[in-house]
Design a protein around this motif. Structure first.
Motif, PDB file in Angstrom:
ATOM      1  N   ALA A 477       0.576  -1.289  -0.204  1.00 17.83           N
ATOM      2  CA  ALA A 477       0.086   0.049   0.016  1.00 17.83           C
ATOM      3  C   ALA A 477       1.225   1.358  -0.031  1.00 17.83           C
ATOM      4  N   LYS A 478       2.129   1.019   0.218  1.00 15.81           N
ATOM      5  CA  LYS A 478       3.434   2.083   0.604  1.00 15.81           C
ATOM      6  C   LYS A 478       3.107   3.085  -1.053  1.00 15.81           C
ATOM      7  N   LYS A 479       3.096   2.044  -2.161  1.00 16.32           N
ATOM      8  CA  LYS A 479       3.439   2.434  -3.360  1.00 16.32           C
ATOM      9  C   LYS A 479       2.436   3.747  -3.522  1.00 16.32           C
ATOM     10  N   ASN A 480       1.354   4.083  -3.039  1.00 15.70           N
ATOM     11  CA  ASN A 480       0.612   4.908  -3.851  1.00 15.70           C
ATOM     12  C   ASN A 480       0.344   6.228  -2.981  1.00 15.70           C
ATOM     13  N   LEU A 481       1.081   5.689  -1.761  1.00 14.20           N
ATOM     14  CA  LEU A 481       1.873   7.693  -0.325  1.00 14.20           C
ATOM     15  C   LEU A 481       2.812   7.991  -1.673  1.00 14.20           C
ATOM     16  N   GLU A 482       2.772   9.718  -1.908  1.00 13.63           N
ATOM     17  CA  GLU A 482       3.973   9.780  -2.431  1.00 13.63           C
ATOM     18  C   GLU A 482       4.921  10.592  -1.425  1.00 13.63           C
ATOM     19  N   ASP A 483       4.583  10.925  -0.195  1.00  8.08           N
ATOM     20  CA  ASP A 483       4.509  11.933   0.859  1.00  8.08           C
ATOM     21  C   ASP A 483       5.097  10.822   1.813  1.00  8.08           C
ATOM     22  N   LYS A 484       5.201   9.219   1.849  1.00  6.29           N
ATOM     23  CA  LYS A 484       6.267   8.790   2.328  1.00  6.29           C
ATOM     24  C   LYS A 484       8.110   7.928   2.021  1.00  6.29           C
ATOM     25  N   PHE A 485       8.401   7.725   2.740  1.00  5.05           N
ATOM     26  CA  PHE A 485       9.656   7.883   2.280  1.00  5.05           C
ATOM     27  C   PHE A 485      10.294   6.326   2.683  1.00  5.05           C
ATOM     28  N   LEU A 486      11.046   5.344   1.738  1.00  6.36           N
ATOM     29  CA  LEU A 486      11.358   4.424   2.754  1.00  6.36           C
ATOM     30  C   LEU A 486      12.940   4.138   1.965  1.00  6.36           C
ATOM     31  N   VAL A 487      13.554   3.960   3.359  1.00 11.68           N
ATOM     32  CA  VAL A 487      15.143   3.911   2.751  1.00 11.68           C
ATOM     33  C   VAL A 487      15.632   2.628   3.160  1.00 11.68           C
ATOM     34  N   VAL A 488      17.002   2.001   2.281  1.00 17.28           N
ATOM     35  CA  VAL A 488      16.773   0.956   2.481  1.00 17.28           C
ATOM     36  C   VAL A 488      17.895   0.336   2.434  1.00 17.28           C
ATOM     37  N   SER A 489      18.792  -0.533   3.399  1.00 18.63           N
ATOM     38  CA  SER A 489      20.383  -0.455   2.939  1.00 18.63           C
ATOM     39  C   SER A 489      19.809  -2.014   2.898  1.00 18.63           C
ATOM     40  N   GLU A 490      20.155  -2.549   2.050  1.00 18.36           N
ATOM     41  CA  GLU A 490      20.862  -3.796   1.429  1.00 18.36           C
ATOM     42  C   GLU A 490      22.280  -4.545   0.807  1.00 18.36           C
ATOM     43  N   VAL A 491      22.150  -5.820   0.562  1.00 18.03           N
ATOM     44  CA  VAL A 491      23.120  -6.279  -0.339  1.00 18.03           C
ATOM     45  C   VAL A 491      22.674  -6.574  -1.588  1.00 18.03           C
ATOM     46  N   TYR A 492      21.424  -6.861  -1.686  1.00 24.16           N
ATOM     47  CA  TYR A 492      20.878  -7.617  -3.239  1.00 24.16           C
ATOM     48  C   TYR A 492      19.798  -6.836  -3.703  1.00 24.16           C
ATOM     49  N   PRO A 493      19.136  -6.636  -4.561  1.00 22.18           N
ATOM     50  CA  PRO A 493      17.865  -5.801  -5.027  1.00 22.18           C
ATOM     51  C   PRO A 493      16.885  -7.343  -4.131  1.00 22.18           C
ATOM     52  N   THR A 494      15.866  -6.254  -3.755  1.00 19.20           N
ATOM     53  CA  THR A 494      14.516  -7.830  -2.853  1.00 19.20           C
ATOM     54  C   THR A 494      13.048  -7.112  -3.647  1.00 19.20           C
ATOM     55  N   LYS A 495      12.242  -7.624  -2.794  1.00 19.27           N
ATOM     56  CA  LYS A 495      10.949  -7.131  -2.637  1.00 19.27           C
ATOM     57  C   LYS A 495      10.923  -5.481  -2.039  1.00 19.27           C
ATOM     58  N   THR A 496      11.749  -5.764  -0.942  1.00 16.99           N
ATOM     59  CA  THR A 496      11.344  -4.147  -0.075  1.00 16.99           C
ATOM     60  C   THR A 496      12.178  -3.058  -1.485  1.00 16.99           C
ATOM     61  N   THR A 497      13.915  -3.513  -1.919  1.00 15.45           N
ATOM     62  CA  THR A 497      14.324  -1.947  -2.576  1.00 15.45           C
ATOM     63  C   THR A 497      13.589  -2.307  -3.784  1.00 15.45           C
ATOM     64  N   GLU A 498      12.358  -2.809  -3.866  1.00 14.52           N
ATOM     65  CA  GLU A 498      11.421  -2.655  -5.224  1.00 14.52           C
ATOM     66  C   GLU A 498      10.447  -1.344  -5.051  1.00 14.52           C
ATOM     67  N   LEU A 499      10.691  -1.182  -3.693  1.00 14.11           N
ATOM     68  CA  LEU A 499       9.505   0.244  -3.560  1.00 14.11           C
ATOM     69  C   LEU A 499      10.483   1.749  -2.306  1.00 14.11           C
ATOM     70  N   ALA A 500      12.229   0.960  -2.395  1.00 22.70           N
ATOM     71  CA  ALA A 500      12.074   1.769  -2.035  1.00 22.70           C
ATOM     72  C   ALA A 500      12.437   3.296  -2.530  1.00 22.70           C
ATOM     73  N   ASP A 501      12.733   4.649  -1.288  1.00 19.94           N
ATOM     74  CA  ASP A 501      13.350   5.725  -2.191  1.00 19.94           C
ATOM     75  C   ASP A 501      14.494   5.575  -1.711  1.00 19.94           C
ATOM     76  N   LEU A 502      15.146   5.071  -1.357  1.00 18.94           N
ATOM     77  CA  LEU A 502      16.522   5.455  -1.751  1.00 18.94           C
ATOM     78  C   LEU A 502      17.280   3.893  -1.163  1.00 18.94           C
ATOM     79  N   VAL A 503      18.517   3.491  -1.753  1.00 17.77           N
ATOM     80  CA  VAL A 503      18.653   2.072  -1.314  1.00 17.77           C
ATOM     81  C   VAL A 503      20.636   2.590  -1.140  1.00 17.77           C
ATOM     82  N   LEU A 504      20.900   1.532   0.020  1.00 13.59           N
ATOM     83  CA  LEU A 504      22.523   1.847   0.510  1.00 13.59           C
ATOM     84  C   LEU A 504      22.698   0.209   0.374  1.00 13.59           C
TER      85      LEU A 504
END
Lengths: 803, 270
Positions: A477-504
């Motif tokens: 549901a985050k997909k449609n919320l423009e003002d929400k900001f998702l930061v993800v520290s990861e080692v590989y692309p995941t289902k979480t990075t798909e919706l991330a606004d910043l990937v570290l």
């Protein structure tokens, strides 16, 4: 061929050395003779110890490094946990570092696409976003955080931002075990240890499949049979698994009825007067639910307790549980037998349960009531699924309500102690618990104007986009919320990075220093052995760099009472090292620095962890670790047991010194059987159970990239009962459609798979991101631990293409 | 064993090399006795006959089906249909009996001369090994379908090892462990054979199996070049029943390997 020639030929072989020697001698002494041998090593490979990256067992591996790369792994024969053995994941753990698509560059989402950004830009972006509304920021971590990583995140949030919205994925994993231990013993974490596996006569698996999930521990048990020291295995399960295959008794029960089964054992002990009166008198009080029920309940008398149990006779429990009266009686008789030593093992089956706290309480209760407690091989042992679920989450307390060392934010005294240890001004730590995982993501996925009070989440070391329950509601549901900001520290692309606004891009396992803590209170340390790829950097550095940027931006919480940066780090000469700059991060051992800051926190609840330098030379040490008069550091195998635990007073035998009732006694709980929130009905006809498989760990992000593991378990599947499959006309490999009230997926069927679910049950593993089974699972959760139930909900199932 | 012992001051060769064999041996280098000579001749003749017999019998079993004389074929019971199975009296057939004799001889004949494998053959054997192992010392993946549920079927062949014709099930090189799939990855289950791709693979490059071990001096037994942890039973790979002949010991009748070959510590961290 004459005799002479024959002899000549025969002599050729054995005389050859003589010739060689003579030739060598003619050419001059020492010229042809080989050099003295060097130590027999594999050329260029250096070995170092590290705990395995995966589950909570805490095996140690020897990591072989050559030319800056991990090239080999071996089971560490010096490690007490695994004694040289590993599982297929552990043997191939080196492969997780070298996936083709490792993230190596910070990326920011612009117009829907991820584009490169500098580290300075990324850190600044996070800090400025936090500065806009620090109270709307949440940190989501994991039981894979190392202890220093979790401690740094904890300090940034609670000690720096005065914000308690920090929670780990362990909320989805073992939160009910925590509340179970707390409400039984007054303090968290298992009192027993893995040594019990060799000492017990009977092992009872409570909804646990260690043959696949904790295989090294299972082998420790099963090896006893080939070594002539057999153990009796009783498997209480909802499907016939590889563990069942090795069990003496397999008892397949109806989901949720474990509550009734545990109460039935207690009922028999009381009714047959077979409980351990001496143990109960000396060490236990009785506890029952208040109305409405709470975590702490109220004191009840033995008579009340006895009365509560009267509805749980074998005859009454048989129809609820699906077990026979004979099976239930057998369980009662085992616990009534004081000559036996009994270990109960459990993990997700009891924890991922809407009555998770209750069933944890009840399993402790049958052990306490029967006196099967506190002797080697005799006691309950809760297992964990992540390498530092205990070390980081439970001990550092990276939970929305917790503070380091078993403290809670609601307790003023605890807050003051932490402020003092952290040298913070009084009142810095907020007293209001933050949002637990389900609520955190629910608020993040709710529009701001409709009460969604979380605007930004920073995810480290986990993959909520695949592992949260009811994904449509809690993540997608985050997909449609423009003002929400998702930061993800990861080692590989995941289902979480798909919706991330910043990937570290993050460093992984032996690309950084680290400390884990396993399920038997064992704290384990390792050193960095190889460089992370590209621009990938330690999660802990990322946290500290953001904290320092916040300091630069003027956030007052980033300073301690004396005006110093909260992560101020000095070198040996007493000069401050700018560890927020990557090039200086390894100028000092930041892990050691943070861990030694954390260590005094552990003393309050007598969870004294060993000094860092002791960890370096051990394969982990089990707390409490105390210094002896001779200057050695001694670990504890059995907590609360005199002789083993240094904090038990002389002559007490067993002393629950953190007792809720302040009388050194543990609580024997009565918790009633409560029906599950969702059961199969006419429309959604089957039980859906989810879980792991041997080869893949957690969401499969790491293990699915390893060739040997992917080969063995290439895809998720729906494990069907053969009769159910036949009734639907489904055979191996056919696509079936699974549908719950929350979502729908297509998935291949496996009918003769590695386990056999009973009729009316289907099992699906959650490792495969192509088949997001958690879009179907239930977000209903335990009232105290807030842990959701991934093990049972109602599903309908049909062959694809059939109505 | 043989009268062709080197004199006391001369070291014993580990094994003959092709180079050395080409050199003539002066007779006076060899001390000998008449009785021992005769014994040696008898032993070597027998060995050569055994060798020739071995060469004459192809290892592949399949063609022998046709080579069995018709008189024997009549003794072979017809395979029952599935419908007849419940009533059929099942037992070993003639063909199977004749195979058993071969089986008894194959690994048992330790003293039969064997060809010294070429360097190329050894490298090929190591290559085959490497295909099933992530690195030197990794548990091999399983090349055939297995029961997804129980290790009992694994143990029936691999506990002590088994050879049928040219198919070899190596004995497990480690102590008895009974949860085989805990460490050994199985091939994809048939039910999931259609599953493809998903994520990108790992570029892990494992440490290669080391080549021959070093010798302290010419003729000294080589040290074991690889780690022996979980590979304590040398005969699993180097014994007479080894799956790859190129890795077999030149002296399979000796069973206390580490009496002469020092183990490599592989430098594990303390």
């Amino acid at each position: 061929m004459d005799r002479r020639e024959f002899l000549r030929l025969s002599a050729l072989a054995t005389a050859s050395a003589a010739i060689a020697r003579r030739v060598a001698a003619q050419e001059g002494p020492g010229k042809r003779l080989p050099q003295a041998p060097k130590p027999p090593e594999i050329p260029g490979v250096t070995w170092n110890k590290a705990p395995c990256r995966f589950c909570g067992t805490g095996c140690h591996v020897q990591v072989g490094v050559k030319d800056e790369r991990v090239v080999a792994v071996a089971g560490d024969a010096q490690a007490e946990v695994n004694k040289g053995l590993l599982c297929v994941k552990g043997y191939h753990v080196g492969g997780i570092l070298y996936g083709e698509d490792r993230l190596t560059q910070p990326m920011v989402r612009k117009n829907g696409e991820l584009e490169p950004i500098s580290w300075e830009g990324a850190i600044d972006l996070i800090a400025t976003n936090i500065m806009k509304a620090p109270e709307r920021f949440a940190f989501y971590g994991s039981g894979q955080w190392t202890i220093p990583e979790g401690f740094a995140a904890q300090k940034l949030m609670k000690g720096g931002l005065s914000n308690n919205h920090i929670d780990p994925n362990a909320r989805l994993c073992m939160a009910s075990a925590v509340t179970g231990f707390l409400s039984t013993y007054g303090v968290d974490e298992p009192a027993s240890c893995f040594d019990d596996l060799e000492a017990c006569d009977v092992t009872i698996l409570w909804g646990n499949n260690p043959a696949e999930m904790h295989p090294v521990l299972f082998s420790r048990l099963m090896d006893r049979r080939s070594l002539g020291n057999p153990v009796r295995l009783i498997d209480l399960t909802t499907r016939f698994t590889r563990s069942s295959e090795m069990a003496d008794e397999v008892m397949i029960f109806t989901p949720q009825s474990d509550l009734a089964i545990a109460n039935c054992i207690a009922q028999q002990l009381v009714a047959k007067d077979a409980y351990d009166k001496e143990f109960v008198r000396k060490h236990c009080n009785f506890r029952g639910d208040t109305s409405p029920p709470t975590l702490w309940g109220k004191e009840i008398s033995f008579e009340d307790y006895k009365k509560s149990l009267q509805d749980y006779t074998p005859e009454k429990v048989a129809p609820i549980s699906g077990l026979s009266v004979g099976q239930l009686t057998l369980l009662g008789d085992v616990f009534a037998d004081k000559t036996l030593r009994i270990v109960s093992l459990w993990c997700m089956g009891m924890n991922q349960h809407t009555q998770g706290t209750a069933i944890n309480n009840l399993v402790h209760a049958v052990h306490l009531l029967s006196g099967h407690w506190g002797k080697p091989g005799d006691g309950p042992q809760s297992l964990t699924g992540q390498p530092a679920a205990c070390g980081t989450v439970r001990e550092v307390g990276t939970l929305a309500h917790a503070l380091p060392g078993g403290r809670v934010v609601m307790n003023a005294g605890h807050r003051v102690e932490c402020e003092k240890l952290w040298n913070l001004p009084a009142g810095r730590i907020s007293k209001t618990p933050g949002h637990h995982t389900v609520k955190m993501f629910e608020k993040f996925c709710t529009p701001t104007d409709k009460g969604g009070d979380i605007g930004m989440i920073w995810v480290q070391v986990t993959n909520p986009g695949q592992t949260l329950p009811n994904l449509h509601k809690l993540f997608l549901a985050k997909k449609n919320l423009e003002d929400k900001f998702l930061v993800v520290s990861e080692v590989y692309p995941t289902k979480t990075t798909e919706l991330a606004d910043l990937v570290l891009p993050a460093a992984l396992w032996v690309e950084k220093n680290g400390i884990f803590g396993n399920s038997e209170r064992r704290t384990q340390q390792w050193f960095k052995m190889v460089e992370p790829p590209g621009q990938a950097r330690d999660d802990c550095w990322q946290t500290i760099a953001v904290a320092h940027r916040l300091l630069e931006l003027g956030h007052p919480g980033m300073k301690d009472k004396d005006g110093h940066f909260i992560f101020r780090t000095l070198d040996e000469a007493g000069r401050e090292v700018p560890i927020w700059k990557w090039e200086h991060y390894y100028s000092v051992n930041v892990d050691r620095r943070l861990y030694e800051e954390y260590r005094p926190f552990t003393h309050k609840k007598h969870k004294n962890v060993a000094p860092y330098d002791q960890l370096v030379t051990h394969r982990g040490l089990r707390w409490p670790v105390v210094e002896t008069k001779t200057g050695e550091w001694r670990e504890t195998r059995w907590r609360f047991v005199e002789g083993a635990d240094p904090f038990v007073e002389k002559g007490k035998g067993i002393q629950f010194y953190h007792s809720r009732t302040k009388d050194d006694k543990a609580l024997i709980w009565f918790r009633p059987y409560v029906p599950p929130p969702e059961s199969p009905d006419d429309e959604f006809t089957h039980w859906l159970c989810t879980g792991r498989v041997l080869e893949h760990w957690h969401s499969g992000t790491l293990t699915r990239r390893v060739t040997q593991l992917r080969r063995a378990a290439p895809a998720a599947y729906a494990e069907l009962n053969p009769e159910d499959a036949a009734a639907m006309g489904v055979s191996n490999g056919d696509l079936v459609v699974l549908e719950t009230r929350r979502g729908r997926i297509e998935i291949p069927a496996w009918v003769d798979g590695r386990a056999r679910p009973p009729r009316g049950t289907v099992f699906v593993p959650f490792f495969d991101e192509r088949v997001p089974i958690n879009e179907l699972t239930l977000d209903a959760h335990d009232p105290y631990s807030k842990q959701p139930d991934y093990k049972k909900c109602a599903v309908k199932i049909r062959k694809k293409g059939h109505a | 064993m043989s009268p062709e012992k080197p004199t006391a001051e001369e070291p014993t060769a580990e094994e003959p090399t092709a180079e050395a064999s080409a050199e003539p041996v002066p007779e006076e280098d060899v001390t000998r006795g008449e009785g021992a000579q005769i014994a040696a001749v008898v032993a070597l003749t027998l060995a050569l006959i055994g060798f020739a017999t071995g060469l004459a019998q192809p290892k592949l079993a399949a063609p022998r089906l046709r080579a069995v004389p018709s008189a024997v074929v009549t003794e072979v019971p017809q395979a029952p249909t599935y419908g007849q199975l419940p009533e059929a009296s099942l037992g070993p057939n003639a063909e199977w009996r004749s195979h058993l004799q071969d089986l008894a001889r194959t690994p048992g004949d330790l003293l039969a001369p064997r060809e010294v494998p070429s360097e190329a053959a050894k490298l090929r054997a190591l290559e085959v090994r490497a295909k099933r192992r992530a690195y030197s010392g990794a548990p091999p993946t399983i090349p055939h379908q297995v029961s997804a549920r129980s290790a009992a079927s694994c143990l029936s062949c691999h506990e002590t090892g088994l050879r049928i014709g040219d198919r070899v099930a190596s004995p497990m090189p480690h102590r008895l462990l009974v949860n085989c799939l805990q460490c050994h990855g199985a091939p994809p289950p048939r039910a999931l054979a259609a599953a493809k791709g998903g994520v990108k693979p790992s570029h892990f490059r494992g440490q290669a199996e080391p080549l021959r071990g070093k010798r302290a001096s010419l003729g000294a037994p080589p040290v074991i070049p690889h780690a022996t942890h979980m590979r304590e039973r040398c005969v699993s790979c180097h014994g007479p029943g080894a799956s790859s002949p190129a890795l077999q010991s030149s002296h399979p009748w000796r069973v206390n390997c580490r009496q002469c070959h020092a183990a490599s510590a592989a430098g594990f961290a303390k």
